[in-house]
Design a protein around this motif. Sequence first.
Motif, mmCIF file in Angstrom:
data_model
loop_
_atom_site.group_PDB
_atom_site.id
_atom_site.type_symbol
_atom_site.label_atom_id
_atom_site.label_comp_id
_atom_site.label_asym_id
_atom_site.label_seq_id
_atom_site.Cartn_x
_atom_site.Cartn_y
_atom_site.Cartn_z
ATOM 1 N N ARG A 16 0.870 -1.179 0.000
ATOM 2 C CA ARG A 16 0.000 0.000 0.000
ATOM 3 C C ARG A 16 0.902 1.223 0.000
ATOM 4 N NH1 ARG A 16 -2.867 3.808 2.856
ATOM 5 N NH2 ARG A 16 -5.104 3.885 2.420
ATOM 6 N N GLU A 17 0.691 2.108 -0.960
ATOM 7 C CA GLU A 17 1.510 3.306 -1.084
ATOM 8 C C GLU A 17 0.630 4.531 -1.207
ATOM 9 O OE1 GLU A 17 4.906 3.966 -1.149
ATOM 10 O OE2 GLU A 17 5.043 1.895 -0.455
ATOM 11 N N GLU A 18 1.038 5.598 -0.541
ATOM 12 C CA GLU A 18 0.396 6.896 -0.693
ATOM 13 C C GLU A 18 1.469 7.867 -1.132
ATOM 14 O OE1 GLU A 18 -2.253 8.305 2.389
ATOM 15 O OE2 GLU A 18 -2.464 6.252 3.146
ATOM 16 N N ARG A 19 1.192 8.552 -2.253
ATOM 17 C CA ARG A 19 2.181 9.488 -2.774
ATOM 18 C C ARG A 19 1.485 10.568 -3.588
ATOM 19 N NH1 ARG A 19 6.522 6.556 -5.992
ATOM 20 N NH2 ARG A 19 7.084 5.888 -3.910
ATOM 21 N N LEU A 20 1.739 11.810 -3.271
ATOM 22 C CA LEU A 20 1.218 12.962 -4.007
ATOM 23 C C LEU A 20 -0.286 12.894 -4.239
ATOM 24 C CD1 LEU A 20 4.083 13.192 -6.661
ATOM 25 C CD2 LEU A 20 3.824 14.561 -4.575
ATOM 26 N N GLY A 21 -1.008 12.462 -3.219
ATOM 27 C CA GLY A 21 -2.457 12.392 -3.295
ATOM 28 C C GLY A 21 -3.005 11.107 -3.888
ATOM 29 N N ASP A 22 -2.134 10.262 -4.409
ATOM 30 C CA ASP A 22 -2.546 8.968 -4.951
ATOM 31 C C ASP A 22 -2.437 7.895 -3.884
ATOM 32 O OD1 ASP A 22 -3.043 9.758 -7.586
ATOM 33 O OD2 ASP A 22 -0.957 9.450 -8.179
ATOM 34 N N VAL A 23 -3.347 6.952 -3.923
ATOM 35 C CA VAL A 23 -3.273 5.776 -3.059
ATOM 36 C C VAL A 23 -3.308 4.563 -3.981
ATOM 37 C CG1 VAL A 23 -4.377 4.423 -1.240
ATOM 38 C CG2 VAL A 23 -4.449 6.929 -1.150
ATOM 39 N N SER A 24 -2.317 3.705 -3.828
ATOM 40 C CA SER A 24 -2.236 2.470 -4.612
ATOM 41 C C SER A 24 -2.213 1.299 -3.640
ATOM 42 C CB SER A 24 -0.959 2.480 -5.457
ATOM 43 O OG SER A 24 -0.816 1.249 -6.124
ATOM 44 N N VAL A 25 -3.136 0.349 -3.855
ATOM 45 C CA VAL A 25 -3.208 -0.833 -2.999
ATOM 46 C C VAL A 25 -3.107 -2.064 -3.890
ATOM 47 C CG1 VAL A 25 -4.582 -2.118 -1.315
ATOM 48 C CG2 VAL A 25 -4.686 0.382 -1.352
ATOM 49 N N VAL A 26 -2.108 -2.901 -3.602
ATOM 50 C CA VAL A 26 -1.914 -4.156 -4.329
ATOM 51 C C VAL A 26 -2.325 -5.290 -3.400
ATOM 52 C CG1 VAL A 26 -0.271 -5.683 -5.488
ATOM 53 C CG2 VAL A 26 -0.021 -3.194 -5.680
ATOM 54 N N THR A 27 -3.209 -6.158 -3.909
ATOM 55 C CA THR A 27 -3.664 -7.309 -3.136
ATOM 56 C C THR A 27 -3.410 -8.577 -3.944
ATOM 57 O OG1 THR A 27 -5.913 -7.107 -4.025
ATOM 58 C CG2 THR A 27 -5.470 -6.000 -1.928
ATOM 59 N N SER A 28 -3.373 -9.691 -3.239
ATOM 60 C CA SER A 28 -3.251 -10.979 -3.929
ATOM 61 C C SER A 28 -4.012 -12.032 -3.139
ATOM 62 C CB SER A 28 -1.794 -11.386 -4.098
ATOM 63 O OG SER A 28 -1.222 -11.734 -2.862
#
Length: 133
Positions: A16-28
């Motif tokens: 899970r990453e938060e950067r410059l207003g973006d949130v990215s969540v990788v699941t498996s």
Amino acid sequence: MTAKDKQKNGMQVVAREERLGDVSVVTSGYAEDGSLMVSEEVSGPSASVAYGESSHKVRVVFSPEAMDGLAQLLGNGAKAEGEIKTHLGSFFQGGRHALIDLMDLCDAKGVPYSYQALGPATGVTYRPAAEEI
């Protein structure tokens, strides 16, 4: 990471990453047939610019037959379920890679997968796994 982040629809958060207003969540997670699903959901300005929507989800599915090839790509021939998830976590850790990077690597090395994308503006996209890439 919250309990909600750890388990999402049978999927486990690997990054899970938060950067410059973006949130990215990788699941498996694994399906009953042994297929591995890896999903990335991006929300924020990047999703708005790239897709015209507040969040966009991409998923790849690796059949049980593709697992050996995926394990080789991820390192040290990780074949056990836990090892593959550990290597996936390392691959995505720190925001160094996105799911598209894993797809590019699989394409270059001939590891087949099914591709799915879902978003309110873009709709549903599906590309079945290729016999050979």
